[in-house]
Enzyme design. Sequence first.
Site, PDB file in Angstrom:
ATOM      1  N   ARG A 159       0.955  -1.256   0.020  1.00 31.15           N
ATOM      2  CA  ARG A 159       0.011   0.140   0.105  1.00 31.15           C
ATOM      3  C   ARG A 159       0.941   1.372   0.157  1.00 31.15           C
ATOM      4  NH1 ARG A 159      -5.491   1.096  -0.863  1.00 31.15           N
ATOM      5  NH2 ARG A 159      -5.641  -0.825  -0.160  1.00 31.15           N
ATOM      6  N   ASN A 345      -7.528  -1.493   9.899  1.00 36.37           N
ATOM      7  CA  ASN A 345      -7.023  -1.770   8.658  1.00 36.37           C
ATOM      8  C   ASN A 345      -7.910  -2.638   7.678  1.00 36.37           C
ATOM      9  OD1 ASN A 345      -4.225  -2.676   6.958  1.00 36.37           O
ATOM     10  ND2 ASN A 345      -4.482  -0.151   7.591  1.00 36.37           N
ATOM     11  N   ARG A 390      -5.297  -3.676   4.586  1.00 35.99           N
ATOM     12  CA  ARG A 390      -5.227  -2.681   3.654  1.00 35.99           C
ATOM     13  C   ARG A 390      -3.853  -2.355   3.261  1.00 35.99           C
ATOM     14  NH1 ARG A 390      -4.870   3.018   2.756  1.00 35.99           N
ATOM     15  NH2 ARG A 390      -6.255   3.621   1.140  1.00 35.99           N
ATOM     16  N   CYS A 391      -2.962  -2.311   4.405  1.00 36.76           N
ATOM     17  CA  CYS A 391      -1.589  -2.055   4.001  1.00 36.76           C
ATOM     18  C   CYS A 391      -0.993  -3.250   2.931  1.00 36.76           C
ATOM     19  CB  CYS A 391      -0.749  -2.012   5.420  1.00 36.76           C
ATOM     20  SG  CYS A 391      -1.331  -1.588   6.783  1.00 36.76           S
ATOM     21  N   MET A 392      -1.582  -4.145   3.229  1.00 33.72           N
ATOM     22  CA  MET A 392      -0.790  -5.545   2.292  1.00 33.72           C
ATOM     23  C   MET A 392      -1.366  -5.448   0.820  1.00 33.72           C
ATOM     24  SD  MET A 392      -0.528  -8.373   5.226  1.00 33.72           S
ATOM     25  CE  MET A 392      -2.089  -8.793   5.103  1.00 33.72           C
TER      26      MET A 392
END
Length: 399
Positions: A159, A345, A390-392
């Site tokens: 992300r 997240n 979400r970050c991944m």
Amino acid sequence: MSHYVDSEVGRLGSVLVHRPGPELARLTPRNNDSLLFDAIPWVGRAQEEHDGFADALRARGVEVLYLTDLLTETLAVADARHELTEQVLDSPRLGDTLRARVAAHLSYLDPAALAGVLVAGLAHEELRIGRDRPGGLVYTLMDRHDFVIEPLPNLLFTRDSSLWIRDRVGVTSLAMPARRRETTLTDAIYRHHPRFANTEFVYRPELEHLEGGDVLLLAPGVLAVGVGERTTPAGAERLARRVFAAELAHTILVVPIAQERATMHLDTICTMVDVDAVLMYPNVATSLSAYTVIAGADGDDPRVDGPAPFLRAAADAMDLDQLRVIDTGLDPVTAEREQWDDGNNTLALAPRLCVGYERNIETNAQLERAGIEIIPIAGSELGSGRGGPRCMSCPLLRG
Ligand SMILES: NC(=[NH2+])NCCC[C@H](N)C(=O)O
């Protein structure tokens, strides 16, 4: 091939991820803090968890692209290979003797093996061939725990190193030294991989810091950009200028967040779960404020208004009466624990359908009560890097 993203919740069509590999095995209690991990992950289990994440996406019809595959294909392009090798060799830590030795080592590697080294780095002893030690002052004085090429364990969090706004890609400017080299890889992929031929850039790495985890596409034409530990006000302003020049959005909400590890990106405290609903960390939900930035007339500086309460400013910019808030916590301690474990997240696959870590029991129950379906994934090892679904993921296409 079309790539287009103009919201956080439109049906997810295609996503870029990175399956963690040997770079995680570089983490030790000596280096985990500077490499931005809070624990030493069990690599095999982290990979299983990541495969579970990818399977959950594919089961819902999402195309899952792996960064390592794209990088390997990119390295088959001579210019890309030259560029990426030169960037690694450019490090002032190396000195001429070691630089020549590393250059020779890399030149023998096929694209897959070179991709492996660019991601996992090169340890001191890996440059030895048999009993033959590369000579030179730098290598001789190097601690055996030092890396000749630093690993990139945070590449897992795709992300942050790139983002899409409509049909344009942005390659960001990562703030932490341990992550800076990540964008050399994403930049090369988007510039040289045939899949992205003719893609235009809205942003290329700049001096001002900007990370994808801080950028939320609240609605077509409306962006929120967190400024705090990672993205700086100057980074947000640079993005605003680029976005307005390309007419990709009309309003950018700049949201100050606490400069702390727990809230390192805006997406650690707020993600969208429906076209008009956000999941928010209750301990900050009501106090968050936003500055509204809109394009200046005829190339003038962007205009800045505010601050106003974030939820009010966002609803106004999105042309909604109000934004529904799903408050993640019941008691403040549970909320704090689950926020730390990336309960906030979530990754939306479509309106009211999200992927979240299974361990965040209360947060997920709150979501279900609000009519949001949650696809739970395991993340005990993945989460040790402080990043959630979400970050991944870096969405390339949302319908
Ligand atoms: N978008 C995000 N919240 N990304 C999380 C990144 C975590 C990573 N360990 C870092 O410190 O940079």
